[in-house]
Design a protein around this motif. Structure first.
Motif, mmCIF file in Angstrom:
data_model
loop_
_atom_site.group_PDB
_atom_site.id
_atom_site.type_symbol
_atom_site.label_atom_id
_atom_site.label_comp_id
_atom_site.label_asym_id
_atom_site.label_seq_id
_atom_site.Cartn_x
_atom_site.Cartn_y
_atom_site.Cartn_z
ATOM 1 N N ARG A 74 0.830 -1.200 0.000
ATOM 2 C CA ARG A 74 0.000 0.000 0.000
ATOM 3 C C ARG A 74 0.872 1.260 0.000
ATOM 4 N NH1 ARG A 74 -2.014 3.127 3.717
ATOM 5 N NH2 ARG A 74 -1.214 1.847 5.421
ATOM 6 N N GLU A 78 0.741 3.843 -3.044
ATOM 7 C CA GLU A 78 0.097 5.127 -2.745
ATOM 8 C C GLU A 78 1.106 6.259 -2.569
ATOM 9 O OE1 GLU A 78 -2.577 4.511 0.531
ATOM 10 O OE2 GLU A 78 -3.893 3.208 -0.648
ATOM 11 N N LEU A 113 -2.713 1.668 -10.816
ATOM 12 C CA LEU A 113 -3.914 1.899 -11.625
ATOM 13 C C LEU A 113 -4.742 0.628 -11.726
ATOM 14 C CD1 LEU A 113 -2.463 4.078 -14.529
ATOM 15 C CD2 LEU A 113 -3.953 4.833 -12.684
ATOM 16 N N ALA A 114 -4.057 -0.496 -11.960
ATOM 17 C CA ALA A 114 -4.774 -1.749 -12.161
ATOM 18 C C ALA A 114 -5.514 -2.168 -10.890
ATOM 19 C CB ALA A 114 -3.797 -2.840 -12.589
ATOM 20 N N GLU A 115 -4.936 -1.863 -9.731
ATOM 21 C CA GLU A 115 -5.534 -2.320 -8.482
ATOM 22 C C GLU A 115 -6.455 -1.285 -7.858
ATOM 23 O OE1 GLU A 115 -2.482 -3.706 -5.882
ATOM 24 O OE2 GLU A 115 -1.635 -5.015 -7.413
ATOM 25 N N GLY A 116 -6.582 -0.148 -8.506
ATOM 26 C CA GLY A 116 -7.437 0.895 -7.952
ATOM 27 C C GLY A 116 -6.904 1.460 -6.649
ATOM 28 N N ALA A 117 -5.587 1.523 -6.516
ATOM 29 C CA ALA A 117 -4.989 2.099 -5.304
ATOM 30 C C ALA A 117 -5.297 3.590 -5.249
ATOM 31 C CB ALA A 117 -3.476 1.871 -5.321
ATOM 32 N N MET A 118 -5.191 4.158 -4.070
ATOM 33 C CA MET A 118 -5.368 5.601 -3.948
ATOM 34 C C MET A 118 -4.194 6.286 -4.661
ATOM 35 S SD MET A 118 -5.075 8.054 -0.694
ATOM 36 C CE MET A 118 -3.347 8.272 -1.062
ATOM 37 N N ILE A 119 -4.512 7.215 -5.565
ATOM 38 C CA ILE A 119 -3.457 7.872 -6.333
ATOM 39 C C ILE A 119 -3.058 9.155 -5.612
ATOM 40 C CG2 ILE A 119 -2.815 8.840 -8.580
ATOM 41 C CD1 ILE A 119 -3.429 5.811 -8.657
ATOM 42 N N THR A 122 -3.268 13.234 -7.923
ATOM 43 C CA THR A 122 -4.416 13.157 -8.836
ATOM 44 C C THR A 122 -4.285 14.124 -10.009
ATOM 45 O OG1 THR A 122 -5.531 14.635 -7.317
ATOM 46 C CG2 THR A 122 -6.091 12.305 -7.167
ATOM 47 N N ARG A 129 -4.672 11.586 -18.304
ATOM 48 C CA ARG A 129 -5.974 11.186 -18.862
ATOM 49 C C ARG A 129 -6.378 12.109 -19.999
ATOM 50 N NH1 ARG A 129 -8.580 10.245 -13.059
ATOM 51 N NH2 ARG A 129 -8.432 7.981 -12.928
#
Lengths: 196, 287
Positions: A74, A78, A113-119, A122, A129
């Motif tokens: 984590r 993160e 990104l793949a695991e949807g971790a807190m970025i 942003t 994006r």
């Protein structure tokens, strides 16, 4: 009993290691995905000392390697560091043990990104994006469109306004996007194959 | 070295998004220099973005396919030349992967419905100049640079990433080329330090000290200007510098074309955020 010693003597990172949270496969996964050999690192800090972006990082590059070695998934995913890294490869070149540290950072970004971790960064992610959105739309990066949409996304219209206006005055940003003629070839890349 | 002994007259040319828009002055001056040197640059028909840092970060497979589409458009009988170091990097990286993964190559050929040449040579403009040799350059010299003191600023990408190390090492060549044309390169500065890249858009606070550091090193070395090989570096060094007085930042192609006698420089230099004309006038390079 003494309280546990800080895990890493690094800025903003003095949290204790909880053994139960360790991911014992993390180092192996990162080694396989990045093709970098983490166990070569002897934490000489050459990477961080040469890094142009160390000011904006919460962990130095070798600190990230340490997190991975400790299985602190984590914290690694993160971290600000992995997003501040632009992949200039200074560390990869300077590393006396020939570890491609930039590849490790790229791998961690991808996992985050793949695991949807807190970025942690942003704004940087939002910028990426918008670049990709522009490529999807035109096949090329349209700077003015990217910056306008990015500004709308992060709601910071006045930050950097002077630079934007000077660039417009010098016609550094075209109003009209340059586009690929066979745009269908490009947009198709963005559709999952089972939907095409 | 890939592409040794190639015919360097006809070249496919990949401009990339920056040279197509924000750095058009680099594109125009490069085309002029190429014409004077007798190169026939043929723009890659309907090229697209090389994949870029952003696409590579968000979706490596899309980025890879974007780069490969360009490769599928390149005629196999002439080298593919890029001007932007980052584009060169992404195109070469994709090409290398195609060489290593035959099944990926076949899938990509089917996707685009075009054959992709594994023998294609992907080179930078600087490599073309070096292979042309000093005689051709000196032959074309019209305006001697009169001892213009510059820092050749390569930025981070042109020679550094591990996957670009295939092929020759062209470090120092920008300085060599301009020395032949009468300039004085000053190497004791941060010539390869990263300019901040895309962080300039989202984290300018990180980039400004970095750019100032690069410029301070150039000033300390006694430079009058910086000459860059990368359009993104040129822009970042111009817009993120908070130092006064500001040094002009040239695209390598501008100085090259100027020395080779190009006449329409006015249109390039008015696009700069730091006007380089007073310096060039003081050096009697332009009226």
């Amino acid at each position: 009993m003494n309280p546990p010693a800080p895990a890493l003597n690094l800025r903003g990172a003095a949290s204790p290691i909880v053994l139960a949270e360790q991911d014992r496969y993390l180092a192996r996964d990162i080694e396989r995905l990045s093709r970098a050999n983490l166990s070569r690192c002897f934490h000489c800090r050459s990477c961080g000392n040469g890094c142009p972006f160390i000011r904006g990082m919460d962990y130095p590059p070798n600190g990230i390697i340490r997190l991975v070695q400790y299985g602190l998934r984590r914290q690694a995913l993160e971290s600000h560091t992995i997003w501040i890294c632009v992949g200039c490869h200074t560390c990869s070149v300077q590393c006396p043990m020939g570890i491609d540290i930039a590849a490790i950072m790229a791998t961690l970004r991808r996992l985050a990104l793949a695991e949807g971790a807190m970025i942690a960064e942003t704004n940087i992610l939002d910028f990426h994006r918008e670049v990709l959105q522009s490529i999807k739309q035109y096949g090329r990066a349209h700077k003015l469109g990217i910056m306008l949409r990015y500004k709308a996304r992060v709601r910071q219209w006045f930050a950097d306004l002077d630079v934007g206006l000077r660039m417009l005055a010098k016609r550094k940003m075209d109003l009209k996007a340059s586009r690929v003629k066979a745009i269908g070839e490009i947009t198709r890349l963005f559709i999952p194959h089972w939907k095409r | 070295m890939p592409g040794r002994g190639l015919n360097l007259t006809d070249l496919s040319y990949f401009p990339g998004c920056s040279l197509e828009s924000s750095a058009r002055e680099s594109n125009i001056s490069m085309m002029e220099a190429a014409e004077i040197l007798g190169l026939n640059l043929i723009e890659l028909e309907d090229w697209n973005c090389c994949g870029s840092s952003s696409a590579n970060i968000l979706d490596k497979e899309i980025a890879f396919s974007l780069a490969v589409r360009n490769l599928s458009l390149a005629p196999p009988d002439r080298p593919l030349m890029a001007m932007c170091p980052r584009c060169l990097y992404h195109l070469r990286e994709a090409h290398q992967r195609l060489k290593e993964e035959p099944e990926t190559l076949r899938a990509q050929e089917r996707r685009w419905g075009r054959p992709i040449s594994l023998g294609l040579s992907i080179i930078h403009f600087l490599e073309v100049l070096v292979r042309l040799g000093p005689a051709r350059l000196q032959q074309g010299l019209v305006r001697n640079l009169n001892g213009l003191k510059f820092v050749p600023y390569y930025g981070c990408t042109l020679f550094r990433p591990p996957s670009l190390r295939q092929g020759s090492y062209y470090q120092g060549e920008m300085g060599n080329v301009l020395t032949m044309l009468g300039g004085v390169p000053l190497d004791k500065a941060l010539t390869q330090r990263c300019c901040g890249s895309f962080l300039s858009a989202a984290r300018a606070d990180v980039v400004t000290p970095l750019v100032n550091e690069i410029l301070a090193s150039a000033v300390a070395a006694g430079a009058e200007c910086l000459v860059t090989s990368c359009a993104m570096c040129q822009l970042n060094l111009e817009i993120r510098c908070t130092w006064e007085p500001r040094l002009p930042i040239f695209h390598f192609s501008e100085i090259l074309a100027l020395a080779l006698g190009a006449q329409d420089y006015e249109g390039w230099f008015t696009r700069h955020l730091v006007d380089p004309r007073p310096l060039l006038q003081a050096r009697e390079l332009i009226p």
